[in-house]
Design a protein around this motif. Sequence first.
Motif, PDB file in Angstrom:
ATOM      1  N   ILE A   7      -5.652   9.241   2.744  1.00  0.00           N
ATOM      2  CA  ILE A   7      -6.251   9.272   4.079  1.00  0.00           C
ATOM      3  C   ILE A   7      -6.222  10.694   4.644  1.00  0.00           C
ATOM      4  O   ILE A   7      -5.456  11.536   4.193  1.00  0.00           O
ATOM      5  CB  ILE A   7      -5.553   8.276   5.051  1.00  0.00           C
ATOM      6  CG1 ILE A   7      -4.063   8.584   5.186  1.00  0.00           C
ATOM      7  CG2 ILE A   7      -5.747   6.830   4.586  1.00  0.00           C
ATOM      8  CD1 ILE A   7      -3.352   7.723   6.219  1.00  0.00           C
ATOM      9  N   PHE A   8      -7.077  10.930   5.629  1.00  0.00           N
ATOM     10  CA  PHE A   8      -7.239  12.247   6.265  1.00  0.00           C
ATOM     11  C   PHE A   8      -7.517  13.361   5.251  1.00  0.00           C
ATOM     12  O   PHE A   8      -7.029  14.479   5.386  1.00  0.00           O
ATOM     13  CB  PHE A   8      -6.027  12.596   7.140  1.00  0.00           C
ATOM     14  CG  PHE A   8      -6.020  11.847   8.444  1.00  0.00           C
ATOM     15  CD1 PHE A   8      -6.778  12.297   9.515  1.00  0.00           C
ATOM     16  CD2 PHE A   8      -5.276  10.682   8.587  1.00  0.00           C
ATOM     17  CE1 PHE A   8      -6.799  11.600  10.719  1.00  0.00           C
ATOM     18  CE2 PHE A   8      -5.292   9.981   9.780  1.00  0.00           C
ATOM     19  CZ  PHE A   8      -6.050  10.430  10.859  1.00  0.00           C
ATOM     20  N   LYS A  37       0.818  -1.216   0.000  1.00  0.00           N
ATOM     21  CA  LYS A  37       0.000   0.000   0.000  1.00  0.00           C
ATOM     22  C   LYS A  37       0.848   1.261   0.000  1.00  0.00           C
ATOM     23  O   LYS A  37       1.905   1.305   0.620  1.00  0.00           O
ATOM     24  CB  LYS A  37      -0.877   0.027   1.260  1.00  0.00           C
ATOM     25  CG  LYS A  37      -2.188  -0.719   1.087  1.00  0.00           C
ATOM     26  CD  LYS A  37      -3.190  -0.264   2.152  1.00  0.00           C
ATOM     27  CE  LYS A  37      -4.567  -0.814   1.853  1.00  0.00           C
ATOM     28  NZ  LYS A  37      -4.993  -1.865   2.754  1.00  0.00           N
ATOM     29  N   LEU A  38       0.348   2.259  -0.719  1.00  0.00           N
ATOM     30  CA  LEU A  38       0.894   3.613  -0.623  1.00  0.00           C
ATOM     31  C   LEU A  38      -0.164   4.459   0.074  1.00  0.00           C
ATOM     32  O   LEU A  38      -1.307   4.528  -0.392  1.00  0.00           O
ATOM     33  CB  LEU A  38       1.174   4.183  -2.013  1.00  0.00           C
ATOM     34  CG  LEU A  38       1.462   5.686  -2.073  1.00  0.00           C
ATOM     35  CD1 LEU A  38       2.776   6.028  -1.382  1.00  0.00           C
ATOM     36  CD2 LEU A  38       1.501   6.161  -3.521  1.00  0.00           C
ATOM     37  N   PHE A  39       0.211   5.053   1.209  1.00  0.00           N
ATOM     38  CA  PHE A  39      -0.700   5.943   1.911  1.00  0.00           C
ATOM     39  C   PHE A  39      -0.331   7.385   1.598  1.00  0.00           C
ATOM     40  O   PHE A  39       0.802   7.808   1.850  1.00  0.00           O
ATOM     41  CB  PHE A  39      -0.628   5.729   3.425  1.00  0.00           C
ATOM     42  CG  PHE A  39      -1.283   4.463   3.882  1.00  0.00           C
ATOM     43  CD1 PHE A  39      -2.655   4.398   4.023  1.00  0.00           C
ATOM     44  CD2 PHE A  39      -0.525   3.338   4.168  1.00  0.00           C
ATOM     45  CE1 PHE A  39      -3.278   3.234   4.438  1.00  0.00           C
ATOM     46  CE2 PHE A  39      -1.128   2.164   4.588  1.00  0.00           C
ATOM     47  CZ  PHE A  39      -2.507   2.108   4.732  1.00  0.00           C
ATOM     48  N   MET A  40      -1.286   8.134   1.045  1.00  0.00           N
ATOM     49  CA  MET A  40      -1.092   9.568   0.839  1.00  0.00           C
ATOM     50  C   MET A  40      -1.913  10.270   1.904  1.00  0.00           C
ATOM     51  O   MET A  40      -3.141  10.269   1.855  1.00  0.00           O
ATOM     52  CB  MET A  40      -1.524   9.951  -0.571  1.00  0.00           C
ATOM     53  CG  MET A  40      -0.572   9.388  -1.617  1.00  0.00           C
ATOM     54  SD  MET A  40      -1.070   9.720  -3.308  1.00  0.00           S
ATOM     55  CE  MET A  40      -2.108   8.312  -3.625  1.00  0.00           C
ATOM     56  N   CYS A  41      -1.215  10.830   2.903  1.00  0.00           N
ATOM     57  CA  CYS A  41      -1.892  11.342   4.094  1.00  0.00           C
ATOM     58  C   CYS A  41      -1.917  12.870   4.119  1.00  0.00           C
ATOM     59  O   CYS A  41      -0.872  13.516   4.059  1.00  0.00           O
ATOM     60  CB  CYS A  41      -1.198  10.812   5.354  1.00  0.00           C
ATOM     61  SG  CYS A  41      -2.040  11.348   6.854  1.00  0.00           S
ATOM     62  N   CYS A  75       1.204  15.658   8.830  1.00  0.00           N
ATOM     63  CA  CYS A  75       1.951  15.357   7.602  1.00  0.00           C
ATOM     64  C   CYS A  75       2.150  16.619   6.765  1.00  0.00           C
ATOM     65  O   CYS A  75       3.174  16.781   6.110  1.00  0.00           O
ATOM     66  CB  CYS A  75       1.261  14.258   6.803  1.00  0.00           C
ATOM     67  SG  CYS A  75       1.461  12.623   7.541  1.00  0.00           S
ATOM     68  N   ARG A  76       1.170  17.526   6.795  1.00  0.00           N
ATOM     69  CA  ARG A  76       1.322  18.803   6.076  1.00  0.00           C
ATOM     70  C   ARG A  76       2.505  19.585   6.663  1.00  0.00           C
ATOM     71  O   ARG A  76       3.365  20.090   5.942  1.00  0.00           O
ATOM     72  CB  ARG A  76       0.028  19.614   6.167  1.00  0.00           C
ATOM     73  CG  ARG A  76       0.137  21.006   5.554  1.00  0.00           C
ATOM     74  CD  ARG A  76      -1.185  21.762   5.615  1.00  0.00           C
ATOM     75  NE  ARG A  76      -1.800  21.733   6.935  1.00  0.00           N
ATOM     76  CZ  ARG A  76      -1.416  22.482   7.971  1.00  0.00           C
ATOM     77  NH1 ARG A  76      -0.431  23.351   7.840  1.00  0.00           N
ATOM     78  NH2 ARG A  76      -2.012  22.373   9.142  1.00  0.00           N
ATOM     79  N   GLN A  77       2.549  19.669   7.996  1.00  0.00           N
ATOM     80  CA  GLN A  77       3.640  20.410   8.646  1.00  0.00           C
ATOM     81  C   GLN A  77       5.003  19.770   8.375  1.00  0.00           C
ATOM     82  O   GLN A  77       5.978  20.445   8.053  1.00  0.00           O
ATOM     83  CB  GLN A  77       3.428  20.452  10.166  1.00  0.00           C
ATOM     84  CG  GLN A  77       2.248  21.252  10.597  1.00  0.00           C
ATOM     85  CD  GLN A  77       2.546  22.737  10.770  1.00  0.00           C
ATOM     86  OE1 GLN A  77       1.712  23.432  11.252  1.00  0.00           O
ATOM     87  NE2 GLN A  77       3.694  23.218  10.385  1.00  0.00           N
ATOM     88  N   ILE A  78       5.036  18.435   8.514  1.00  0.00           N
ATOM     89  CA  ILE A  78       6.311  17.714   8.473  1.00  0.00           C
ATOM     90  C   ILE A  78       6.912  17.697   7.062  1.00  0.00           C
ATOM     91  O   ILE A  78       8.125  17.682   6.890  1.00  0.00           O
ATOM     92  CB  ILE A  78       6.085  16.303   9.068  1.00  0.00           C
ATOM     93  CG1 ILE A  78       7.187  15.931  10.036  1.00  0.00           C
ATOM     94  CG2 ILE A  78       5.906  15.249   8.018  1.00  0.00           C
ATOM     95  CD1 ILE A  78       6.808  14.796  10.961  1.00  0.00           C
TER      96      ILE A  78
END
Length: 136
Positions: free
Chosen positions: A111-112, A23-27, A32-35
């Motif tokens: 996700i999210f 799986k590839l998770f695109m979060c 995740c935006r900040q990091i």
Amino acid sequence: MTKIKGRCLCGAISFEVANTFEKLFMCSCDQCRQITGSAFASNLFVSIEEFDWLKGADDVVNYQLPGRDISKSFCRVCGSGVPWSSDDGTKMIVPAGSLSEPAIVAERVRIFTSEQPSWASNLEQVPAHAEFPKLR
Ligand SMILES: [Zn+2]
Ligand SMILES: [Zn+2]
């Protein structure tokens, strides 16, 4: 099993991993935006036995968000995101963009999306250029 390589931008760090990703998770979560400083993180998960550092493991810096199961590894020289191990030590989380060759991914999941910033929505409606556009 075919292996592919990955590296940071400056080349201080490189690694090799089996090219069989479930799986590839695109979060798009706030963390995740900040990091990443971008719209979403793109992370692949592999079993730790299928991963090897080739070079520069000593140049990997890890940041762990206090009290949360959120962390990030990056090159101390160029700041590129590089793989890190899961809390339980069984998996490596590989930023998809750190791979130098095409990854074979069985399934992609976003996700999210509830936390996705508005500037990253409806991207198919945003003007697209194959390269940097000419400025007028
Ligand atoms: Zn680097
Ligand atoms: Zn996230």
